[in-house]
Design a protein around this motif. Sequence first.
Motif, mmCIF file in Angstrom:
data_model
loop_
_atom_site.group_PDB
_atom_site.id
_atom_site.type_symbol
_atom_site.label_atom_id
_atom_site.label_comp_id
_atom_site.label_asym_id
_atom_site.label_seq_id
_atom_site.Cartn_x
_atom_site.Cartn_y
_atom_site.Cartn_z
ATOM 1 N N ASP A 1 0.832 -1.209 0.000
ATOM 2 C CA ASP A 1 0.000 0.000 0.000
ATOM 3 C C ASP A 1 0.865 1.258 0.000
ATOM 4 N N ILE A 2 1.970 1.217 0.736
ATOM 5 C CA ILE A 2 2.890 2.360 0.754
ATOM 6 C C ILE A 2 3.527 2.538 -0.624
ATOM 7 N N GLU A 3 3.944 1.416 -1.232
ATOM 8 C CA GLU A 3 4.554 1.489 -2.562
ATOM 9 C C GLU A 3 3.566 2.024 -3.599
ATOM 10 N N ILE A 4 2.306 1.660 -3.472
ATOM 11 C CA ILE A 4 1.289 2.136 -4.418
ATOM 12 C C ILE A 4 1.171 3.657 -4.351
ATOM 13 N N ASN A 5 1.181 4.216 -3.137
ATOM 14 C CA ASN A 5 1.111 5.671 -3.002
ATOM 15 C C ASN A 5 2.389 6.339 -3.496
ATOM 16 N N GLU A 6 3.535 5.722 -3.221
ATOM 17 C CA GLU A 6 4.800 6.296 -3.679
ATOM 18 C C GLU A 6 4.933 6.240 -5.196
ATOM 19 N N ALA A 7 4.197 5.325 -5.830
ATOM 20 C CA ALA A 7 4.244 5.202 -7.283
ATOM 21 C C ALA A 7 3.367 6.233 -7.987
ATOM 22 N N GLY A 8 2.703 7.085 -7.220
ATOM 23 C CA GLY A 8 1.915 8.152 -7.830
ATOM 24 C C GLY A 8 0.429 7.888 -7.886
ATOM 25 N N MET A 9 -0.083 7.023 -7.010
ATOM 26 C CA MET A 9 -1.524 6.755 -6.954
ATOM 27 C C MET A 9 -2.074 7.265 -5.631
ATOM 28 N N ARG A 10 -3.278 7.837 -5.659
ATOM 29 C CA ARG A 10 -3.899 8.389 -4.462
ATOM 30 C C ARG A 10 -4.777 7.353 -3.782
ATOM 31 N N GLY A 11 -4.943 7.517 -2.486
ATOM 32 C CA GLY A 11 -5.905 6.701 -1.754
ATOM 33 C C GLY A 11 -5.430 5.282 -1.503
ATOM 34 N N ASN A 12 -6.403 4.444 -1.170
ATOM 35 C CA ASN A 12 -6.133 3.055 -0.832
ATOM 36 C C ASN A 12 -7.030 2.160 -1.679
ATOM 37 N N VAL A 13 -6.511 1.033 -2.152
ATOM 38 C CA VAL A 13 -7.297 0.154 -3.018
ATOM 39 C C VAL A 13 -8.479 -0.448 -2.278
ATOM 40 N N LEU A 14 -8.417 -0.492 -0.953
ATOM 41 C CA LEU A 14 -9.509 -1.081 -0.168
ATOM 42 C C LEU A 14 -10.596 -0.073 0.151
ATOM 43 N N GLY A 15 -10.312 1.235 0.008
ATOM 44 C CA GLY A 15 -11.294 2.237 0.404
ATOM 45 C C GLY A 15 -11.447 2.261 1.906
ATOM 46 N N ARG A 16 -12.639 2.598 2.417
ATOM 47 C CA ARG A 16 -12.881 2.620 3.861
ATOM 48 C C ARG A 16 -12.952 1.201 4.389
ATOM 49 N N THR A 17 -12.105 0.901 5.376
ATOM 50 C CA THR A 17 -12.073 -0.441 5.951
ATOM 51 C C THR A 17 -12.725 -0.517 7.323
ATOM 52 N N SER A 18 -12.989 0.628 7.952
ATOM 53 C CA SER A 18 -13.630 0.637 9.267
ATOM 54 C C SER A 18 -15.067 1.104 9.131
ATOM 55 N N SER A 19 -15.909 0.619 10.016
ATOM 56 C CA SER A 19 -17.317 0.998 9.981
ATOM 57 C C SER A 19 -17.483 2.437 10.451
ATOM 58 N N LYS A 20 -18.457 3.122 9.881
ATOM 59 C CA LYS A 20 -18.708 4.514 10.215
ATOM 60 C C LYS A 20 -19.995 4.626 11.014
ATOM 61 N N ARG A 21 -19.926 5.386 12.122
ATOM 62 C CA ARG A 21 -21.130 5.585 12.932
ATOM 63 C C ARG A 21 -22.138 6.420 12.151
ATOM 64 N N VAL A 22 -23.357 5.963 12.100
ATOM 65 C CA VAL A 22 -24.398 6.632 11.336
ATOM 66 C C VAL A 22 -25.446 7.178 12.303
ATOM 67 N N ARG A 23 -25.738 8.469 12.159
ATOM 68 C CA ARG A 23 -26.789 9.087 12.965
ATOM 69 C C ARG A 23 -27.864 9.637 12.036
ATOM 70 N N SER A 24 -28.994 9.904 12.579
ATOM 71 C CA SER A 24 -30.098 10.402 11.789
ATOM 72 C C SER A 24 -29.722 11.729 11.133
ATOM 73 N N THR A 25 -30.075 11.866 9.870
ATOM 74 C CA THR A 25 -29.810 13.107 9.136
ATOM 75 C C THR A 25 -31.004 14.064 9.181
ATOM 76 N N LYS A 26 -31.986 13.743 9.993
ATOM 77 C CA LYS A 26 -33.156 14.604 10.117
ATOM 78 C C LYS A 26 -32.757 15.951 10.701
ATOM 79 N N ARG A 27 -33.222 17.021 10.088
ATOM 80 C CA ARG A 27 -32.856 18.361 10.536
ATOM 81 C C ARG A 27 -33.500 18.682 11.871
ATOM 82 N N ARG A 28 -32.818 19.516 12.627
ATOM 83 C CA ARG A 28 -33.342 19.949 13.914
ATOM 84 C C ARG A 28 -34.619 20.754 13.712
ATOM 85 N N GLN A 29 -35.512 20.675 14.685
ATOM 86 C CA GLN A 29 -36.777 21.392 14.602
ATOM 87 C C GLN A 29 -36.591 22.902 14.706
#
Length: 522
Positions: A133-161
Motif C-alpha cells: 500500500d505504501i509502494e502504491i502511493n509512492e508510485a503516484g496513486m492516491r488513496g487506498n485500493v480497499l477504500g474505507r475499511t472501518s465501519s462509520k457511525r451513522v446518525r439520523s440526518t433529520k434536521r433539527r426542529q
Amino acid sequence: MNDRKTPRAVRMAQPLARDVAEEIAKLHGVCIRPVALKRLDMTTGKSEVVDVPCGSPLESKCPPCAKRNRQLRMAQCREGWHLDEEPIITPDEPTDGQRWLVEFRADMQAKRDEEEKAGGDTSDLDAVLTGLDIEINEAGMRGNVLGRTSSKRVRSTKRRQDAPDLPKRKMASTTLGRTFEAADGKTYRPSLFVTLTLPSYGKVMNGAPVDPDTYDYVRAARDALHFSKLVDRFVQNLRRVAGYDVQYFATVEPQKRLAPHLHMAVRGTLPRAEMKQIAAATYHQIWWPQADEARFEGDHLPIWNEGIGYVNPDTGEVLPTWDEALDQLSDEPMHVIRFGDQVDVKGVLAGSPDADQCIRYLSKYLTKSLGETLDGQAQREHATRFVDALRYEPCSPTCPNWLRYGVQPKSAKSGMVPGCCRSKAHKPEHLGYAGRRVLVSRKWSNKTLAEHKQDRRTWVLEALGQADEPTDPHRYVWQPVKPGDPEVAPIGVRLLRSIAERQRWRAHLRHLEELSATPQAA
C-alpha cells in the motif's frame, strides 16, 4: 569594533550590525530563518549544504516568507475567482508499473485470505500488504485500493426542529455561475464576497466583554474549536441550494472580540436573501460525550494501568473507552454551533477595484497568528480568560482532557494529563481554532498551490534568461544537518550570501526592464 572611549549612551544608540543585516534581508525578500539541509545528487554523487526558506506563514517567525506566502495566496485567489472556462481535472492514465503493483497487491490479498480461511498466521502477509500500500502511493496513486475499511457511525440526518429548511435544486455538472447580458450586449459574470461571523456571547466594547462574569466563555471556546466543521456544513448547504458545484476561496481571521470569522470569495452569484437564509439554516452538531461536569481534577486523576487503560483512582473501575462512551450517548449532542445574525454579502465583478480590494482583505491577516491582534490591557485579560476556558475543553477524540470527564481518550496511552494537551487548538496564539487559515475548493483555479508557485518561478527564470528545466524528483536525497556541522556557515554569513544573490537578481531584472523600455533603433 566600537571604540570603548565612546560614551555608553552613544554606543547603545548605535544599531546592531546583525539587526541591520536582517532588516536588509527583509527588504530583499530573503528568509531570515533559513533551514540548512544537505542535498545529495544521486546522479553525480555530489553533496552540498543548501539553505531552504522556512516558509513560515507567521510574521513573528519570518516576515519575508510570510509576505511571499501571502502574495502567492493572493495570486491563487485572483486566478480562480472569475473563471469563464470550466476547470478540467482528469486523472492521468495508470502506467504499466502502477497496474503491475495493483495486480500484485490483488495476488497477495488472495493469499492472505486463503491463509486466514485455513486458520493460519497472516501476520507476515499483512506486513507485505501494508508495504505494498505504501509502494502504491509512492508510485503516484492516491488513496487506498480497499477504500474505507472501518465501519462509520451513522446518525439520523433529520434536521433539527429549531433550524429552518432549505430549498434543494437539481445539481448541474458545472463550477461556473450564471452570466448576465447588459443592454449593450456586454456579458457579465458576477461573483460574491461573503463574511460570516459567530453569535454573541455577551456585550463587548473595544474587543473586551463589558461584564466578564456573564460572558459565555465556554460556548465561545467550543464554537472556536469546531468552527471549521461549521464552515464545511455551510459549503454543503450552499451547493445544494445553488444547484452547482460552487467553488470558493476563504480565509479565517480573528474578530476584535477574538472569535474566528470567515471571509469567502464565491464563484458565481446567488440572491443575498438566499445567502442569508443558508447561513441561518446552517448548524453542526457535536456528538461527543458530555463535558460540562468534571469528575476528576487537581491531583485526583485517573491512573494508568498497563494492559487495561485508565482506571478510577478510588474504585479501580476501568473508565469507558471512547467507543463505549459514544455507544452511551443520549439523544442530545454535546454542542451545537451556528453562525450569528451578521451576514454580509457583496457582489463583485471581475477586474473591478472592488475585486482587488476584496482580495487584499482576504489576505489581510494571513501573516499573523490569531492571537497577535491584541490591543490594550482589557483585551489581553479577555484573551487570558478565553485561553483558561479552552484549557480543559476537549479538542478532539484523542484529547487528554477527556480523562477529566471520566472517559478514556481515543488511542489512550500512559502519561496523559488533563489540561496539558499539545494540540494546536490549545496554544494561546491560535485561540481555539486548529483548522487551516486558508480554505480553497479543489476546482478553484485548476492548479495546486505548488503549481502556482512554479508559475512564479518560471516567470523569474525566464526574465533572468535561464532555462526552467524540469528536474527528476528522485535525483536528490535531502538530509537534515546536525548541529555543529563544519560545512554549515554561520547564519550571518549565509544571510549575506543570500542578500548578495538577491541583489544580483534584482539588478539583472532592472537591466532587462530598461532594455525593454528603450526604443529600438531603426
